[in-house]
Structure formats: structure tokens, C-alpha cells
Write an enzyme that holds these catalytic residues in place. Structure first.
Site, PDB file in Angstrom:
ATOM      1  CG  HIS A 161      90.878  42.313  51.551  1.00 44.21           C
ATOM      2  ND1 HIS A 161      90.040  43.006  51.735  1.00 44.21           N
ATOM      3  CD2 HIS A 161      92.358  42.453  51.582  1.00 44.21           C
ATOM      4  CE1 HIS A 161      90.803  44.089  51.653  1.00 44.21           C
ATOM      5  NE2 HIS A 161      92.067  43.891  51.492  1.00 44.21           N
ATOM      6  CD  GLU A 166      60.103  27.631  19.948  1.00 43.29           C
ATOM      7  OE1 GLU A 166      59.733  27.468  21.149  1.00 43.29           O
ATOM      8  OE2 GLU A 166      59.692  28.537  19.316  1.00 43.29           O
ATOM      9  CB  THR A 168      61.678  35.112  25.269  1.00 40.35           C
ATOM     10  OG1 THR A 168      60.188  34.990  24.934  1.00 40.35           O
ATOM     11  CG2 THR A 168      61.586  36.625  25.467  1.00 40.35           C
ATOM     12  CB  CYS A 169      65.572  33.449  27.763  1.00 44.76           C
ATOM     13  SG  CYS A 169      67.104  33.718  28.880  1.00 44.76           S
TER      14      CYS A 169
HETATM   15  P1  FAD Z   1      59.944  31.761  26.646  1.00 38.60           P
HETATM   16  O1  FAD Z   1      61.283  31.873  26.376  1.00 38.60           O
HETATM   17  O2  FAD Z   1      59.222  32.866  26.160  1.00 38.60           O
HETATM   18  O3  FAD Z   1      59.778  30.328  25.535  1.00 38.60           O
HETATM   19  C1  FAD Z   1      58.269  30.028  24.981  1.00 38.60           C
HETATM   20  C2  FAD Z   1      58.577  29.499  23.672  1.00 38.60           C
HETATM   21  O4  FAD Z   1      57.467  28.683  23.341  1.00 38.60           O
HETATM   22  C3  FAD Z   1      59.090  30.552  22.591  1.00 38.60           C
HETATM   23  O5  FAD Z   1      60.265  30.072  21.981  1.00 38.60           O
HETATM   24  C4  FAD Z   1      57.733  30.466  21.711  1.00 38.60           C
HETATM   25  O6  FAD Z   1      58.119  30.355  20.259  1.00 38.60           O
HETATM   26  C5  FAD Z   1      57.143  29.021  21.837  1.00 38.60           C
HETATM   27  N1  FAD Z   1      55.779  28.782  21.766  1.00 38.60           N
HETATM   28  C6  FAD Z   1      54.839  29.519  21.986  1.00 38.60           C
HETATM   29  N2  FAD Z   1      53.690  28.936  21.656  1.00 38.60           N
HETATM   30  C7  FAD Z   1      53.768  27.870  20.885  1.00 38.60           C
HETATM   31  C8  FAD Z   1      52.985  26.795  20.245  1.00 38.60           C
HETATM   32  N3  FAD Z   1      51.662  26.853  20.227  1.00 38.60           N
HETATM   33  N4  FAD Z   1      53.572  25.801  19.898  1.00 38.60           N
HETATM   34  C9  FAD Z   1      55.166  25.501  19.921  1.00 38.60           C
HETATM   35  N5  FAD Z   1      55.923  26.673  20.513  1.00 38.60           N
HETATM   36  C10 FAD Z   1      55.339  27.564  20.873  1.00 38.60           C
HETATM   37  N6  FAD Z   1      64.763  36.954  32.510  1.00 38.60           N
HETATM   38  C11 FAD Z   1      65.821  36.817  33.241  1.00 38.60           C
HETATM   39  O7  FAD Z   1      65.832  35.649  34.312  1.00 38.60           O
HETATM   40  N7  FAD Z   1      67.112  37.404  33.102  1.00 38.60           N
HETATM   41  C12 FAD Z   1      67.032  38.368  32.332  1.00 38.60           C
HETATM   42  O8  FAD Z   1      68.201  38.926  32.273  1.00 38.60           O
HETATM   43  C13 FAD Z   1      66.213  38.615  31.203  1.00 38.60           C
HETATM   44  N8  FAD Z   1      66.206  39.533  30.665  1.00 38.60           N
HETATM   45  C14 FAD Z   1      65.248  39.657  29.836  1.00 38.60           C
HETATM   46  C15 FAD Z   1      65.199  40.549  28.734  1.00 38.60           C
HETATM   47  C16 FAD Z   1      64.319  41.026  27.825  1.00 38.60           C
HETATM   48  C17 FAD Z   1      64.177  42.062  26.893  1.00 38.60           C
HETATM   49  C18 FAD Z   1      63.279  40.246  27.860  1.00 38.60           C
HETATM   50  C19 FAD Z   1      61.683  40.413  26.810  1.00 38.60           C
HETATM   51  C20 FAD Z   1      62.949  39.116  28.855  1.00 38.60           C
HETATM   52  C21 FAD Z   1      63.994  39.078  29.694  1.00 38.60           C
HETATM   53  N9  FAD Z   1      63.870  37.906  30.769  1.00 38.60           N
HETATM   54  C22 FAD Z   1      65.060  37.731  31.541  1.00 38.60           C
HETATM   55  C23 FAD Z   1      62.721  37.208  30.885  1.00 38.60           C
HETATM   56  C24 FAD Z   1      62.972  35.618  30.198  1.00 38.60           C
HETATM   57  O9  FAD Z   1      63.152  35.979  28.896  1.00 38.60           O
HETATM   58  C25 FAD Z   1      61.654  34.925  30.434  1.00 38.60           C
HETATM   59  O10 FAD Z   1      61.210  34.752  31.701  1.00 38.60           O
HETATM   60  C26 FAD Z   1      61.957  33.379  29.961  1.00 38.60           C
HETATM   61  O11 FAD Z   1      62.010  33.491  28.498  1.00 38.60           O
HETATM   62  C27 FAD Z   1      60.607  32.721  30.229  1.00 38.60           C
HETATM   63  O12 FAD Z   1      61.099  31.209  29.594  1.00 38.60           O
HETATM   64  P2  FAD Z   1      59.751  30.305  28.871  1.00 38.60           P
HETATM   65  O13 FAD Z   1      60.456  29.025  28.622  1.00 38.60           O
HETATM   66  O14 FAD Z   1      58.613  30.459  30.132  1.00 38.60           O
HETATM   67  O15 FAD Z   1      59.286  31.131  27.818  1.00 38.60           O
END
Ligand code: FAD
Ligand code: NAI
Length: 462
Positions: free
Chosen positions: A439, A30, A37-38
Site C-alpha cells: 500500500h 537474418e 519487427t518487434c
Molecule cells: P519478427 O519479429 O517479424 O522477425 C522475423 C524476422 O525474420 C525479420 O527480421 C525478417 O527480416 C526475417 N526474415 C523473414 N524472412 C526471412 C528469410 N527468408 N531469411 C532471413 N530472414 C528472414 N508484440 C508484443 O508482444 N508487444 C507489443 O507491444 C507489440 N507491439 C507491436 C507494434 C507494432 C506496430 C507491430 C507491427 C507489432 C507489434 N507486436 C508487439 C508484435 C511483435 O512485433 C511480433 O509478434 C514479433 O515481432 C514476432 O516475432 P517473430 O520473431 O515471430 O517475427
């Protein structure tokens, strides 16, 4: 079996834990923050702000009616920011503990492919190391899409990342893109006293939801002072003495807005660059990683899950994909039933959906029946003072199988789980009708909505 997971978001960390449960030797790489992001700049911090925003609005607008005497109260933005940080760090800490307890090796650094069997990791502490693997799961997530318009990069033009941590509550905010992020931040800041304007290119806000249901939110936002301009596109942003000027094109002609801050929330793009994906021949569609239904890329021992596939960008979908990918690798073939994916928007009223909208079902050739139940006829909603909402079923007219459930109203984001289960079990509307609901609960509206498909809701006049 050596599995390396790239990315510690809800896709990556869940995949890593599931792989460890099944006996793999797991490394998680990571580059920024465990939880992705989440946990850090998405689902969790937004909901902390929305929770306070909702309580604050309730006290402001309904305390007298609820029988609460409130002398003086206000938002303490700094305190709220520190609560947000505490909640996030508690959850991130929890994930770290889970990774540790599953004996997952965590490397803080950025991974890229050297070849089809080795990764290079640039560790945050400075060193570069080479890591061998049998399988890789790419779970690198997404980042905000920046509109390529003049002034899109001016100071004061922010994305959700910055909108979560503003030093103070802005006086005015123009939101470009009335999708999920735009609507949630419009709710947060309008509740805090910011004058919010939403500019949306499509005819409706939250256009991915059933229009009838999304309209409940549009009406509520307007009632709370948010200006919504649909069918409107932003052409350019300029700096002025007073802040930012946003030039738009509406159906009626050109219109400009002067605001303090502009939030860009026009979608997110997969993080797939600078990872050597092209070098090792991984198939991409634009910046999305292409996979099959088991989340295998064209290089069969390399998988991709979650937002980096650029399909449905939701935390629970990323996690579900991670589990299926790992189980495939570990010889326990399982599959994902995407029709059960719940969608939830945490505004007031909350919106939630699962399955097909009425329009989608018709487009697919179904003879559609619907059943609707307005929340003004639901006792618990009345008790809560939150009758602005509806339950709407979409049902196959021939077999009466439930095709979709759409809701606006209190607790919709929790109650949609009943709809997801109904779709998973291919339930008919009769099976909801014959299920006893407690209810008084908002959940009774799901029961009544099911009755309404047969025009037999008990608590609606004939
Ligand atoms: P991410 O959570 O984006 O994690 C990817 C990780 O990979 C990051 O930590 C990044 O640093 C790491 N990374 C990237 N490239 C590399 C690399 N080359 N080497 C090592 N590490 C790397 N979804 C919901 O279901 N409910 C919600 O309420 C919701 N609210 C949201 C609110 C906002 C403001 C935002 C922006 C998004 C929201 N989402 C929500 C969407 C949700 O955050 C994403 O769908 C989810 O985080 C995707 O998970 P992921 O594991 O695919 O990626
Ligand atoms: P989105 O796709 O939901 O909404 C973007 C909106 O911007 C669309 O309505 C689109 O028509 C509009 N738009 C695009 N270009 C425009 C322009 N030039 N002018 C005006 N409007 C324009 O994307 P959003 O809100 O950025 O969210 C990204 C992702 O994050 C979503 O796909 C969602 O899956 C996820 N998310 C989920 C949440 C939840 O589950 N509660 C909360 C927040 C984000």
C-alpha cells in the site's frame, strides 16, 4: 547438433541463444534487421512514441492539477524520432552482443530451402552460399496485411512501418482497423494534435479484449477527440486535391472522410513466401506454417515459431515458442502453457488481459463468478490522477479457480504478470485474497477485485 534459425526477431534470436546455451552449433540468418519487427518497427519504437505521447498529454491536461507550472512546451517531433532511433539501436546492439557472446554465427542474408537438408542464403553482400543443417527453426515473422480495396496502394495510405517514421505530424489521420495497432497509433497521434478517426468493421474496438474493459479505452479515446465508427467498413480510397477520401459503409448508410493520411491496421500476415516451403513439402494452411505443440512442422526436423505460424502474434509468445522448440530438439522436452499468455495494449488507459473473458468461460460451460473493482476507489490511482479503469476477475463458480483477469488502467500492462502467474499456478481467488499487496499501489486493486468476487471489497460501499 547444427541448428540454423531463419529470422532474427524475438522468436529467432531467443531460440538461437537458448540453442547455444544447450550446446548446439548455431547459425542465425537474418535478411533485414536483427531484432525483427518487434525491435525495429514494432513493440519498441511504438512504445517510445507512446511514452512521450502520454507524458505530453499528462502535462497538457493535468499539470495544473498536479501542481506543476508549465509555461510553454511542445512536441519536438524530430527529437522524438531521433530518441526512438537511439532506443532501437541500443536494444539491437544489445541483442548483437548477446549473439556474439553465445558464439552464434550471424549471416545477414535471405534464406530459402534447396532441399530438406540444405538452405541457400543470398547474402546481403552479394554472394550466394549453401548451408547444411540438422535442424532448422523458421522464425520469419509477419508483415502488414494490405486491404485489397481500390486505392489501398495510394501514396499517403500507410502501414505501421511508415506511421512510426512520418516526417511530420499529420493534421488528420483515418485509421482502418481499431485493433491493437490502430488503437496504439490513434493514442500517439491524437495526443500529438492530429485529428484521428477510427473505422472498425466489428461492433467494438480492440474486440479481442473483454468488452467491458475495452470500453474504458473507447470512452477515453472519444474524450480525447478521436472519432470512432464501429460496424463500419471501408470500400475504397480516392485521391483528392486536399488529400485522401475514404468511402465507407456504415449501418446508417454510406459515409466519406477527407484526411491527410490513412493508416491500414487490419491485421498482419505470415512471411512464408519465396522460401521453397512448398518444394520441400512443408504443410501450410494458407500462408501459415502448420506445426504440432512442440512447433515441429510435418517435416519433423524443421520447426516453425512465432508470427509465421499465424496464431497469436506477440513477441513474448514468439520467444516462448522458440525456447520450447529448441528444448525439444536438444532432448529436453518442455511445453508451453498458452493459457498464461498476457495481452497488453499500451494506450491510456492501458489494457491488459490473461486467460478467458467472461463470455469465453460461459461458452466453455463454466458457471462463472466475476469480481470487479473500479480504480476510482484505489488510492494510488487517485494519486496518479488516473482513475479511469477497472479490474475484473473471471472465476470458476464451483472451484473458485481463476480463469481470467482483465484490466484497464495505469500500469495494467505490468500488473497483468500477477494474473499470468495466478493462472500458471492454478490459483484460486482465496489465494489472491490471502496474499498481502503493498500500500499504496495500483496492485491493491487486484486484491480488492479478488475480494469483490465474494462481495467483500473493503473499499467499496456496501
Ligand atoms: P519478427 O519479429 O517479424 O522477425 C522475423 C524476422 O525474420 C525479420 O527480421 C525478417 O527480416 C526475417 N526474415 C523473414 N524472412 C526471412 C528469410 N527468408 N531469411 C532471413 N530472414 C528472414 N508484440 C508484443 O508482444 N508487444 C507489443 O507491444 C507489440 N507491439 C507491436 C507494434 C507494432 C506496430 C507491430 C507491427 C507489432 C507489434 N507486436 C508487439 C508484435 C511483435 O512485433 C511480433 O509478434 C514479433 O515481432 C514476432 O516475432 P517473430 O520473431 O515471430 O517475427
Ligand atoms: P488486429 O487483429 O489487432 O486488429 C485488426 C482490426 O481491423 C480488427 O479489429 C478487425 O476487425 C479490423 N478490420 C479488419 N478488416 C477491416 C475493414 N475492412 N474495415 C475496418 N476494420 C477492419 O490487428 P493489428 O492491429 O493490425 O495488429 C496485428 C498484430 O500485431 C496483432 O495481432 C497483435 O498481436 C500485434 N500487436 C501487438 C501489440 C501489443 O501487444 N501491444 C501492439 C501492436 C500489434
Amino acid at each position: 547438433m547444427k541448428i540454423v534459425v531463419i529470422g532474427g526477431g524475438p522468436g529467432g534470436y531467443v531460440a538461437a541463444i537458448r540453442a547455444a546455451q544447450l550446446g548446439a552449433e548455431v547459425t542465425l540468418v537474418e535478411k533485414k534487421y536483427i531484432g525483427g519487427t518487434c525491435l525495429n518497427v514494432g513493440c519498441i519504437p511504438t512504445k517510445v512514441l507512446l511514452h512521450t505521447a502520454e507524458l505530453f498529454t499528462t502535462l497538457q491536461k493535468e499539470s495544473e492539477d498536479l501542481g506543476i507550472k508549465v509555461e510553454k512546451f511542445d512536441i519536438d517531433w524530430q527529437r522524438l524520432q531521433s530518441r526512438k532511433k537511439t532506443v532501437v539501436s541500443q536494444l539491437v546492439g544489445g541483442v548483437n552482443t548477446l549473439l556474439q557472446s553465445n558464439k552464434i554465427k550471424v549471416m545477414m542474408g535471405e534464406a530459402s530451402f534447396l532441399n530438406r537438408n540444405q538452405l541457400e542464403v543470398q547474402l546481403l553482400e552479394g554472394k550466394k552460399i549453401t548451408v547444411d543443417f540438422d535442424h532448422v527453426i523458421i522464425a520469419t515473422g509477419s508483415k502488414p496485411f494490405i486491404l485489397p480495396i481500390p486505392g489501398g496502394d495510394l501514396g499517403g495510405v500507410i502501414t505501421s512501418d511508415e506511421a512510426l517514421s512520418l516526417e511530420e505530424i499529420p493534421k488528420s489521420l483515418l485509421v482502418i482497423g481499431g485493433g491493437v495497432i490502430g488503437s496504439e497509433f490513434a493514442s500517439v497521434y491524437s495526443s500529438m494534435g492530429t485529428k484521428v478517426t477510427i473505422v472498425e468493421a466489428l461492433p467494438n474496438i480492440v474486440a479481442t479484449m473483454d468488452k467491458e474493459v475495452a470500453d474504458y479505452l473507447a470512452v477515453a479515446l472519444k474524450a480525447s477527440g478521436v472519432d470512432i465508427y464501429t460496424n463500419t467498413k471501408v470500400e475504397a480510397i480516392e485521391r483528392t486535391q486536399r488529400g485522401l477520401k475514404v468511402n465507407t459503409v456504415t449501418k446508417e448508410g454510406n459515409k466519406s472522410f477527407e484526411v491527410e493520411k490513412v493508416l491500414l491496421s487490419v491485421g498482419r500476415k505470415p512471411v512464408t513466401e519465396n522460401m521453397g516451403l512448398e518444394k520441400i513439402g512443408i504443410k501450410l494452411n494458407g500462408d501459415k506454417i502448420v506445426t504440432n505443440k512442440r512447433f515441429q512442422t510435418n517435416v519433423s526436423h524443421i520447426y516453425a515459431i512465432g508470427d509465421c505460424r499465424g496464431e497469436v502474434m506477440l513477441a513474448h509468445v514468439a520467444s516462448a515458442e522458440g525456447v520450447v522448440a529448441v528444448e525439444g530438439i536438444m532432448g529436453k522436452a518442455s511445453k508451453i502453457d498458452f493459457k498464461t499468455t498476457p495481452y497488453a495494449v499500451y494506450t491510456k488507459p492501458e489494457l491488459a488481459a490473461v486467460g478467458m473473458t467472461e463470455e469465453q468461460a460461459k461458452e466453455q460451460g463454466y458457471e462463472v463468478k466475476t469480481g470487479k473493482f473500479p480504480l476510482y476507489a484505489n488510492g494510488k490511482s487517485l494519486i496518479m490522477g488516473e482513475t479511469n479503469g477497472i479490474v475484473k476477475y473471471v472465476v470458476d463458480g464451483k472451484t473458485e479457480e481463476i480463469l481470467g483477469l482483465h484490466m484497464a488502467g495505469p500500469r495494467a500492462t505490468e500488473l497483468i504478470a500477477e494474473g499470468a502467474l495466478a493462472l500458471r499456478l492454478e490459483a484460486t481467488i482465496e489465494e489472491i485474497i490471502t496474499t498481502i499487496h503493498a500500500h499504496p499501489t495500483v496492485g491493491e486493486s487486484l486484491h480488492e477485485g479478488a475480494h469483490a468476487v465474494h462481495h467483500s471489497a473493503i473499499h467499496l460501499p456496501k
